[in-house]
Design an enzyme around this catalytic site. Structure first.
Site, PDB file in Angstrom:
ATOM      1  N   SER A 267      16.124 -41.954  -0.620  1.00  0.00           N
ATOM      2  CA  SER A 267      17.757 -42.133  -0.510  1.00  0.00           C
ATOM      3  C   SER A 267      18.049 -43.699  -0.512  1.00  0.00           C
ATOM      4  CB  SER A 267      18.139 -41.958   1.098  1.00  0.00           C
ATOM      5  OG  SER A 267      17.466 -42.794   2.020  1.00  0.00           O
TER       6      SER A 267
ATOM      7  N   SER B 246      11.728 -42.505   1.341  1.00  0.00           N
ATOM      8  CA  SER B 246      13.287 -42.980   0.679  1.00  0.00           C
ATOM      9  C   SER B 246      13.056 -44.299   0.198  1.00  0.00           C
ATOM     10  CB  SER B 246      14.131 -43.078   1.954  1.00  0.00           C
ATOM     11  OG  SER B 246      14.830 -41.584   2.053  1.00  0.00           O
TER      12      SER B 246
ATOM     13  N   LYS C  35      19.939 -52.144   2.757  1.00  0.00           N
ATOM     14  CA  LYS C  35      20.581 -50.740   2.763  1.00  0.00           C
ATOM     15  C   LYS C  35      22.003 -50.805   3.672  1.00  0.00           C
ATOM     16  CE  LYS C  35      18.706 -46.162   2.619  1.00  0.00           C
ATOM     17  NZ  LYS C  35      17.561 -45.224   3.061  1.00  0.00           N
TER      18      LYS C  35
END
Lengths: 528, 519
Positions: A171, A195, A76
């Site tokens: 996310s 997330s 990420k």
């Protein structure tokens, strides 16, 4: 080969069925073909190929570094990667190239993993859709799956397919899409309020949030320091355990990591018998907003444990309803603090205004942050004001303690693992999702997940079944602090029982599958 | 464990001014209502009753200061408070900056053990209660040399609290009486220093040097128990000596600052909430940054640092790794001798006056010099004290030199005092030798004495001869004496001494002369 699990492909590498470079090239090729998913912000092709080359040498010399050697992974874009741009999907950090690796990134590299790239997210991980970053929304690979498309054809009301793609959740949506679309075998997400688990549920993956303090946060660009943990997204529970084994452990650079709470490695036994297990079902998680499909799957899952001899208990987590508000206060307060460093002086975006330092700060931060980030900073600073601190921040901390105690009480009553939904429903189309603002969506989507972060517990979302629309639905298991291995062991048993179908990306692959044409032994899952 | 070095960072204090109104006891805060000029302030701590009136007219009132101080002492450790960067002075700008110091996203603080030990030591030395559990907080403000946008400090629960500092104020006619006073210590907290901003007015730009950013500070907060600049200065000096016993420090801004604020108030100005730093070259304090108006620092617990837990002998877990824990009792055992104890010892051991012990300690290096002389000389302690405090210190002051810059070594002074003690030379000759030594010609006192023939005249015959001829040469003086003016003998003694270049013992001269006169 691309459809296999990490464990399987690791075995194939060891047996020489494929070389790290071949594997890397296949993944790179698929990343290019699936560019429209917007899963990656940066594809680190050169780095990955070089790492593959080194891995290949090691395999040739019989000096493999272990299960992760030669395995393509994605990270990420809120983990610091040395020499590779790390943006947090924000204008503020566009062009920022960190000089150091996050501890978890370094550990993956030390184990020989190949870093394919940095994945998309909501700006600074603030969101639950992976729709609010400067690089645009991430598209859920399931939008293009055979399972979903066939269901849609049966529905006369379905609109134009192309504009009706689904969100990944977030996310860590980029990481979820990357693993789901077979462009890598595991990906790092971050999990502050759900997330990692939320996009895992929407993308049919295993999404694991380790106990707070088990995995180092050093180099993870923080959202909420007291809740953030690096998350793991994989196709199966065993893969998550392998990655966890590589990442877990104390880090002198993160004072909140705990010394030796768990024996490594994280090899998961196959449970033959669940009769000694006690599964808790928190009654407060049964809320009106929960879709009937998820509710029914949740109930079926409980029945499954019961039928296999496990004890299934209804438990109460009485402060659950206060959790999301409490989370909001604590989250925004820490956000306000953590974002203070972005002033345009040391790194990142700086505006052109130079009439005064104050004017420069203001313009830099206005230009650098999106509305969501600015909104959270504003409310966080409000909560931290001297006149509000006691009424908001301190109160929220007290509620946080009550929420954590709820879990302790449940576990003390003899429950081994809690079973809950991960999300209210399956993934929704983007156009549907953006009808509500980020704050509303986050409050809805984190409802079952954020309490775990406030309590620091390990939790994992396991894909259970497809909805009527042909979309994945996940359920969440929550374990005792630092009983990550026990949690994953239960999750592994459950995974085996439910036999979640593998995503069929045949059409997607056909559209773009030069890579697969030569793949004579294309995995069963892809041909189903 | 080596004693941590503490360097002074003279800045940050709070002042309360109370007006003494026409002899009455009414006191009132400064016109702004400000009781604090804290560098990074908290609410006021003044304890005076309020008596508000309109602003004073110039000269109408006397002002009495009620002084509370916040003293930031820079901890001299090898590395910074939360990072591994070196701490070093006059290094090239931004050469001692870790990723954490520059607040790169994702970096986390890691507490420096030595800084904690320094804080515990200081707390113990100042009779504080050491908190077994203390916490770190973030204090937010935007400033160019504060890269994270917040400073990590200890607002809620500092490492040490409720201490006291005893100091002595000189009083009496000749300032020779020492009155002991005590100021309460509210707390000692660990915190980060900021970087430095260098303003280039010519190009209207600000340059940032982060070498200092993140260096560990001890903030010592004194309660407003001090009533004047002198008291403040003395208390600060005592604190400085204590810190020196564990390390070194120097600064004094108190007197200047009080006068400045009095002037400011009398001129109708208002004292702003600001932080002032002492400028050594200019000898005045300067505004460090504009803190006008109330600033809300939005304090928040530092989530990346677990509570700091300290142990003592009773709470130390069995089998704890000594590298992982800090034992307060163990630190207490290693505390060096503190200044008050040193002074007590000097008084006991050498029969010294208390005020002399203060002087010995107040001058950097003077005590060590004294002790080194004592080691090598047979002379009486009182003699040595007198020579060190009067002659030696006098010469230093006259030329504005530090003890370390002295041309006279302890050994040389010891040798000189030995010669005096054995009556090889007279006191007057000794002064002469000392003056020679001060010229740095590399000669020992022995060499100087023999070159200049300064030995006392031991030859009684020769001295008698000299006295005899001196009497013959000054018949008028002899007549005076015989007429009954006993003081006239002093003139003869002086003449004889002069003739011997002060080498003769005046007592012996007097004896010989008296004998001759009476015969």
């Amino acid at each position: 080969m691309l459809g296999r699990t990490l464990q399987e492909v690791s075995a194939a590498l060891k047996q020489g069925q494929i070389t790290p470079t071949e594997l890397c090239q296949k993944c790179l090729s698929l990343i290019k073909k699936t560019k429209f998913l917007n899963a990656y912000i940066t594809v680190s092709e050169e780095v990955a190929l070089k790492q593959a080359e080194e891995s290949e040498k090691r395999y040739k010399n019989g000096q493999s570094l272990g299960d992760l050697d030669g395995i393509p992974v994605a990270v990420k874009d809120n983990f610091s990667t040395s020499g590779i741009e790390t943006t947090c999907a924000s204008n503020m950090l566009k062009g920022y190239i960190p000089p150091y690796n996050a501890t978890v990134v370094q550990k993956l590299l030390d184990q020989g993993a190949l870093l394919m790239g940095k994945t998309n997210l909501d700006e600074f991980a603030m969101g639950s859709g992976s729709t609010d970053g400067i690089f645009g929304p991430v598209k859920n690979p399931w939008s293009y799956s055979k399972q979903y498309r066939e269901k849609r054809k049966q529905n006369p009301h379905s609109k134009n397919e192309d504009s009706d793609w689904l969100i990944t959740g977030g996310s860590s949506g980029g990481s979820a899409a990357a693993v789901s679309a077979f462009t890598c075998y595991a990906a790092l997400g971050s999990d502050t309020g759900g997330s990692t688990r939320n996009p895992a549920a929407h993308c049919g993956l295993v999404g694991f949030k380790p106990s707070y303090g088990l995995v180092s946060r050093h180099g993870l660009i923080p959202l909420v320091n007291s809740m953030d943990v690096p998350g793991i997204l994989t196709r199966c529970v065993d893969d998550a355990a392998i990655v966890l084994g590589a990442l877990a452990g104390p880090d002198p650079k993160d004072s909140t990591t705990v010394h030796d709470p768990i024996n490594k490695p994280f090899m998961l036994p196959s449970l033959a018998d669940v009769s000694k297990l006690c599964i808790g079902i928190p009654k407060e998680y049964l809320i009106p907003e929960l879709s009937s499909e998820v509710r029914s799957l949740w109930s079926k899952a409980a029945d499954l444990f019961k039928s296999e001899g496990a004890k299934v208990l209804e438990v109460s987590l009485p402060h659950t309803s206060y959790s999301i508000v409490c989370y909001h206060v604590l989250c925004t307060s820490e956000v306000a603090s953590n974002m203070a460093r972005f002033d345009g002086l040391q790194y990142g975006h700086r505006c052109d205004i130079n009439v005064s330092t104050e004017a420069m700060y203001a313009a830099t931060r206005r230009e650098g942050f999106n509305d969501v980030v600015r909104g959270r900073i504003l409310s966080g600073n409000f909560f931290l004001l001297k006149e509000n601190y006691e009424n908001y921040f301190v109160k929220a901390q007290k509620v946080r303690r009550l929420i954590a105690n709820d879990f302790v009480n449940a576990f003390n009553s003899g429950v081994d693992v809690l079973l809950t939904p991960t999300t209210l429903s399956e993934a929704v189309p983007y156009l549907e999702f953006i009808k509500e603002d980020n704050r509303t969506r986050s409050a809805q989507d984190d409802i079952f997940t954020q309490a775990v972060n406030m309590a620091g517990l390990p939790a994992v979302s396991i894909p259970v079944a497809l909805s009527n629309q042909g979309l994945p639905i996940g359920l969440q298991f929550i374990g005792r602090a630092f009983c990550d291995q026990q949690l994953l062991t239960v999750a592994k048993w459950f995974e085996k029982q439910v036999q979640f179908p593998v995503i069929q990306l045949q059409e997607l692959m056909d559209d773009c599958s030069a890579v697969l044409e030569n793949e004579k032994s294309a995995s069963v899952s892809l041909k189903q | 464990m080596a004693a941590p070095m503490l360097r002074w960072v003279g800045r940050g204090r709070r002042w309360t001014f109370a007006r003494v109104d026409g002899g009455s006891c009414h006191r009132r805060e400064a016109p702004t209502g400000s009781t604090s000029n804290r560098i990074r302030g908290r609410s006021s701590v003044a304890q005076q009753p309020l008596y508000t009136t309109q602003k004073p007219r110039k000269g109408e009132h006397k002002w009495a200061a009620v002084v509370g101080l916040e003293i930031h002492a820079q901890i001299s450790s090898n590395s910074k408070l939360f990072s591994g960067s070196q701490v070093r002075f006059s290094a090239p700008p931004n050469s001692l900056v870790s990723f954490f110091d520059a607040s790169l996203p994702g970096t986390l603080p890691v507490l420096n053990r030595r800084c904690v030990e320094a804080a515990v030591m200081t707390g113990l030395a100042l009779n504080c209660h050491i908190n077994k559990k203390s916490l770190f907080d973030r204090k937010h403000y935007f400033y160019a040399d504060l890269p994270a946008g917040y400073q990590i400090t200890q607002q809620r629960l500092p490492i040490a609290v409720n201490g006291s500092l005893t100091y002595g104020v000189c009083a009496g006619k000749k300032q020779s009486q020492v009155i002991p006073k005590t100021v309460r210590i509210k707390q000692i907290q660990l915190e980060q220093d900021s970087g430095k901003s260098l303003h280039d007015d010519l190009r209207s730009q600000t340059l940032i040097d982060l070498n200092r950013a993140g260096v560990g500070l001890l903030e010592v907060v004194l309660e407003p128990d001090l009533s004047c600049g002198e008291e403040a200065a003395t208390a600060v000096r005592e604190l400085q000596l204590i810190l020196q016993a564990l390390g070194t420090s120097q600064a004094n801004m108190a007197d200047y600052e009080i006068q400045r604020q009095i002037n400011e108030l009398e001129n109708g100005g208002e004292i702003l909430n600001e932080t002032r730093s002492f400028h050594y070259q200019l000898g005045c304090t300067m505004s460090m940054r504009d803190k006008e108006g109330k600033q809300d620092y939005r304090f928040m617990p530092e989530p990346n640092l677990p509570p700091l837990v300290l142990y003592d002998a009773t709470s130390l877990p069995a089998g704890a790794d000594p590298q992982q824990v800090i034992n307060i009792d163990q630190i207490r055992e290693t505390l060096p001798e503190l200044p008050s104890v040193t002074r007590e010892r000097l008084v006991q051991q050498y029969g010294m006056l208390l005020e002399h012990s203060f002087t010995l300690l107040n001058e950097v290096g003077l005590l060590e010099f004294f002790q080194n002389v004592m080691k090598e000389t047979r002379a009486e302690p009182k003699k040595v004290t007198s020579w060190v405090l009067n002659t030696f210190l006098g010469y230093l002051k006259q030329q504005n030199l530090a003890v370390s810059e002295s041309p006279v070594t302890p050994s040389a002074l010891a040798e000189l005092l030995d010669m005096l003690d054995s009556r090889t030379i007279s006191s007057a000759a000794a002064k002469q030798v000392f003056e020679e030594l001060w010229k740095r010609e590399g000669k020992t006192p022995g060499q100087i004495v023999s070159e200049k023939q300064l030995e006392l005249m031991e030859d009684r015959g020769a001295l008698e001869q000299l006295c005899h001829s001196m009497m013959e040469a000054h018949p008028q003086v002899v007549m005076d004496l015989k007429k009954g003016n006993p003081r006239a003998i002093n003139k003869l003694i002086g003449l004889v001494r002069k003739a011997t270049q002060s080498r003769a013992d005046p007592a012996m001269i007097k004896e010989i002369l008296e004998k001759k006169l009476s015969s």
